[in-house]
Design an enzyme around this catalytic site. Structure first.
Site, PDB file in Angstrom:
ATOM      1  N   LEU A  25       0.828  -1.207   0.000  1.00 31.85           N
ATOM      2  CA  LEU A  25       0.000   0.000   0.000  1.00 31.85           C
ATOM      3  C   LEU A  25       0.861   1.255   0.000  1.00 31.85           C
ATOM      4  O   LEU A  25       0.576   2.206  -0.727  1.00 31.85           O
ATOM      5  CB  LEU A  25      -0.926   0.000   1.212  1.00 31.85           C
ATOM      6  CG  LEU A  25      -2.089  -0.983   1.161  1.00 31.85           C
ATOM      7  CD1 LEU A  25      -3.010  -0.766   2.346  1.00 31.85           C
ATOM      8  CD2 LEU A  25      -2.879  -0.856  -0.131  1.00 31.85           C
TER       9      LEU A  25
ATOM     10  N   ARG B 122      -6.293  -5.457  22.332  1.00 35.51           N
ATOM     11  CA  ARG B 122      -5.456  -6.568  21.872  1.00 35.51           C
ATOM     12  C   ARG B 122      -4.387  -6.981  22.869  1.00 35.51           C
ATOM     13  O   ARG B 122      -4.218  -8.162  23.163  1.00 35.51           O
ATOM     14  CB  ARG B 122      -4.764  -6.173  20.564  1.00 35.51           C
ATOM     15  CG  ARG B 122      -5.696  -6.153  19.391  1.00 35.51           C
ATOM     16  CD  ARG B 122      -4.980  -5.729  18.121  1.00 35.51           C
ATOM     17  NE  ARG B 122      -5.916  -5.817  17.000  1.00 35.51           N
ATOM     18  CZ  ARG B 122      -5.623  -5.462  15.755  1.00 35.51           C
ATOM     19  NH1 ARG B 122      -4.427  -4.978  15.469  1.00 35.51           N
ATOM     20  NH2 ARG B 122      -6.508  -5.580  14.792  1.00 35.51           N
TER      21      ARG B 122
END
Lengths: 250, 638
Positions: free
Chosen positions: B43, B331
């Site tokens: 990307l 997380r």
């Protein structure tokens, strides 16, 4: 489990290549391994014996990058439907099985070594027109054009192609129709892709022909082999778009 | 080492505008006189290559994959954040900025993060214009979902394949520029060396992975977008080929490496099933919305089938310890607690390193059909890999290395400490601090490539007017020679152990001592084990074949040799960062309840490591991180 593998070995593009049989290296294989982990284990054992490991392509190993590419017992990506070779697991096989592993076979995909092929021809097709010609910075607000959910979903169905080339490997004509049509369908379906739809279709189909891929004779092996379940109806769409574009070309 | 971040003047909301106005421009007719080298085609690299080529620069782009479309950005599942506020639920640039700084546990640079939040809106417009089929509502507007660490719905997505669709959008734009002759694409090329001349980035040396040829490439600037270093751990959710070599080579040529100890461990991955394991597969975090996480209360039950363990003998430990957030804690907290349970001997599965993620309650409450609608494809993937059906038996999950927040140090302009070397995407360090929020990786990669580097690179070229040197220059010849010597050295060892066996051993050391929880004695031990392993590698590795053709063992050997050096820097950084923050949990610094405790007065800075030559310890520098807008607070999820 213990297996017998026949693996296509070919030093480079010029070598004629042939199958080699492996038995000692494929003993005590766990059913929890992925198919590529089987090849990893075989390779470790080959290196320990002072032999060259089997070259094969793989990267993400989660079924999305499209790098892995091998024909397993005559089927691209092996026996499981909608599954790339990296997600195929050894539960699909049983003790004593004989497995043949080959590279993609197509004139447009020359073998580089063993199971690795050069798929540059697929990039060439996309470069011919698989894009929307918008420069960065000139985009309007994303919500300025409404796109119905059905249209967006249809585009997404076609856009799911991972460019692995299994469709080519499965086709008796080594045709890249499913690959090319999926990209054309994705772009032509969306309003953003409409202005260039005709030119895109003609250019990509011509690039596909130039790359030496065969034609479609409706075997539909491509659809059966596609790990992402791309439907062959996109080929019909492409043929219609091609006919229309040929007739209205200025 | 000069760590001037070059943060522009003015209030935070105007800094980027001010910077863009102050930047020197390159006249359109002059842009074609500049050659830009880009390493990586994901990307960040792919969008930079396409955009710079559109502007008129000559770009050479390199990737190790057989096509730029296969870069590992493709594997991102969940989505991409953007402060569009299409849902009218109170989102704004400021809120995205605030969430990102706080989520990063106050270890990122405010000005950079603010710019990221600003340009996030343009990314969605750009990707849509490129034909990315984002999910839509029936009325035709874009759909959003919510994600961890945020109270607004700002995540755009394309089914579970957002990374793939964004990358294919980038690849389409890149393909157009390749066809136009403005980008020369080098696939199956691996960067082995960076070349500097008079202190500036002058080019790179690559190996053609098919022919084995060592080649030099010169440019006016080098852009590194080569991803993260998660594979130092051997097992991670990264692709097999992801490596630290490009970044590490730049580090050895003078680029500072910031915060190498910051790694993100994702809580919901499929556990390791055996020694042959080659990589770990992520299961989307969204599963924690309806799944309940538990382990047996009694060690003796661990080997039983989950169905045989009655309700009263199950410990839903996240619900017990964090009643407010339950299974939806962030997380790092979820990961650490799973480790804690397994360390207590209450882990499940063949290896004892797994916890249950149970959907039986959800199926009872919502019905199988609704659960299937929400998670059907994930359940299918899980069954394909493990052979277990999550509708009838709980999933087993365990945390895995997923993303690295550390990277080459860059200033506000994304320039490293080596003038002319710019670093984008996961390869740089700037925006995520010590912990990255979900759906922010795609945003940062595209922000850097589409909307930041086109301006800042122009400023470098326009104001510094760098010269391009010939690849015949001695600095290139020396770099080529050092690549060739290294390859020959690797091939000549002809020892007994395979490359993978070393990589696996390094991975175990890293996971054990520099993984989810770290402490002084463990890190010191790792700092003894790694050099010893490295020595063994250089005396006993077996790399078959030659360097003059395609040789996958040789490719791996080069990468593992660099991991064996880089792992040491990670441990060194983790040892000197004597605090807990984000993904870096030092056991010495925790609250009574076992939560991470920052030491802001000593460690509110980026630690930047400078290479000091073979055999010498690297020097640690600091760039202070000051927070004018987001005030320090400690995270609590009770």
């Amino acid at each position: 489990m213990n297996l017998t593998l026949y693996v296509w070995r070919q030093k480079d593009a010029k070598d004629s290549g042939g199958f080699e049989k492996y038995t000692d290296e494929c003993k005590d294989i766990s059913e929890h391994m992925s198919f590529l982990e089987l090849l990893d284990v075989v390779n470790e054992r080959l290196i320990e014996k002072g032999k060259m490991p089997i070259a094969f392509d793989s990267d993400c190993r989660e079924g999305i990058c499209g790098t892995c590419s091998m024909v397993i017992n005559g089927r691209p990506h092996g026996p499981w439907k909608k599954t790339t070779a990296c997600q195929l697991h050894m539960r699909a096989f049983k003790d004593g099985d004989v497995i043949y592993i080959e590279p993609w076979r197509a004139k447009s995909f020359p073998v580089l070594q063993d199971l690795m092929v050069d798929r540059k021809a697929l990039d060439d097709i996309v470069q011919a027109g698989g894009y929307i010609s918008t420069n960065c910075g000139s985009a309007p607000d994303a919500n300025s054009v409404q796109i119905g959910k059905e249209i967006a979903d249809a585009a997404m169905d076609a856009a799911a192609c991972i460019g692995c080339g299994a469709c080519v490997a499965a086709c008796p004509n080594a045709s890249a129709m499913l690959f090319t049509a999926a990209k054309i369908s994705h772009m032509n379906t969306l309003p953003q892709g409409k202005p260039e739809a005709g030119k895109r279709t003609l250019d990509m189909v011509n690039a596909m022909d130039q790359a030496g891929f065969g034609n479609c004779s409706n075997h539909l092996e491509c659809e059966a082999a596609c790990p992402k379940d791309i439907k062959a109806t996109v080929i019909a769409e492409m043929n219609r778009a091609y006919a229309k574009a040929s007739l209205t070309k200025r | 080492m000069n760590l001037d971040a070059k943060i522009p003047e003015g209030p935070i909301a105007e800094k980027w505008e001010n910077a863009k106005f102050s930047y020197k421009l390159v006249n359109p007719a002059n842009k074609r006189k500049f050659d830009i080298i880009i390493v990586g085609s994901g990307l960040a690299g792919g969008s930079a290559a396409a955009t710079l080529a559109e502007l008129g620069y000559n770009v050479a782009c390199f990737c190790y994959q057989d096509s730029p479309r296969r870069a590992h950005s493709i594997a991102a599942q969940g989505g991409i954040n953007a402060a569009k506020n299409y849902q009218g639920d109170g989102d704004s640039v400021y809120r995205l900025f605030y969430d990102t700084v706080k989520g990063g546990d106050y270890r990122s640079r405010e000005a950079n993060v603010y710019r990221l939040a600003q340009v996030s809106r343009n990314i969605i417009d750009q990707a849509t214009a490129m034909g990315v089929p984002f999910a839509r509502e029936y009325g035709g507007t874009l759909a959003n979902r919510s994600f961890g660490g945020a109270q607004v719905s700002r995540t755009f997505y394309a089914r579970g394949q957002t990374g793939q669709q964004l990358l294919l959008g980038v690849y389409a734009g890149l393909s157009r520029q390749i066809k136009a002759g403005k980008v020369t694409m080098f696939t199956r090329h691996e960067m082995l060396e960076m070349v500097t001349h008079e202190g500036r980035a002058a080019g790179i040396v690559t190996r053609d992975m098919v022919s084995g040829k060592i080649e030099s490439h010169a440019g006016h600037s080098v852009i590194m977008a080569s991803g993260g270093y998660g594979n130092t751990f051997y097992l991670s959710t990264n692709a097999m080929g992801c490596n630290v070599t490009a970044s590490y080579r730049a580090y050895k040529k003078g680029a500072g490496f910031a915060n190498p100890c910051y790694t993100q461990i994702h809580p919901t991955c499929i556990p390791v099933s055996g020694e042959y394991q080659s990589k770990l597969t992520l299961m989307s975090e969204s599963l924690r919305n309806d799944g309940r996480i538990w382990v047996p209360k009694n060690k003796e039950d661990c080997k039983k089938k989950p169905e045989q363990i009655p309700e009263e003998d199950r410990d839903y430990y996240l619900e017990r310890k964090y009643p407010a957030f339950g299974n939806l804690v962030p997380r790092d907290v979820a990961s650490r607690n799973a480790k804690l349970m397994c360390d207590e001997g209450r882990g499940v599965g063949a290896t004892g390193f797994g916890v249950y993620l149970d959907f039986s309650d959800a199926i009872q409450r919502l019905g199988k059909k609704l659960v299937e609608e929400r998670y059907g494809n994930l359940f299918e993937m899980y069954e394909r890999i493990t052979g277990d059906d999550p509708y009838s038996t709980p999933m087993k999950i365990y945390p895995a290395v997923h993303y690295t927040m550390g990277g080459l140090w860059v200033d506000y302009n994304l320039q490293s400490t080596v003038p002319g070397l710019f670093v984008l995407g996961e390869a740089n360090f700037s925006d995520h601090g010590a912990n990255r929020l979900g759906a922010s990786a795609l945003m940062q990669g595209l922000a850097d490539g589409y909307f930041v580097i086109p301006y800042t690179l122009g400023n470098y070229l326009g104001s510094e007017k760098p010269e391009k040197i010939s690849t015949d220059h001695a600095v290139f010849k020396e770099a080529e020679k050092s690549c060739k010597d290294r390859i020959e050295k690797l091939l000549a060892i002809d020892g007994k152990r395979t490359v993978d066996s070393f990589h696996k051993e390094l991975g175990l050391i890293m996971w054990e001592h520099c993984g989810m929880a770290r402490n002084e004695s463990g890190l010191k031990k790792a700092l003894e084990l790694i050099p010893a392993l490295r020595e063994e590698f250089w005396s006993d590795v077996r790399v078959p074949g030659s360097g003059a053709n395609l040789n996958q063992s040789l490719e791996k050997a080069g990468r593992v040799a660099d991991f064996l050096e880089f792992g040491e820097i990670m441990c060194r950084d983790a040892l000197t960062r004597d605090e807990s923050c984000g993904g870096h949990f030092r056991e010495e610094h925790q609250t009574e309840e076992g939560e991470a405790k920052r030491v802001d007065e000593k460690f509110s800075h980026a630690a930047v490591w400078e290479y000091k030559g073979e055999g010498n310890e690297p020097t640690r520098h600091e760039e202070p991180m000051t927070f004018e807008h987001v005030k320090f607070s400690s995270r609590s999820y009770k």
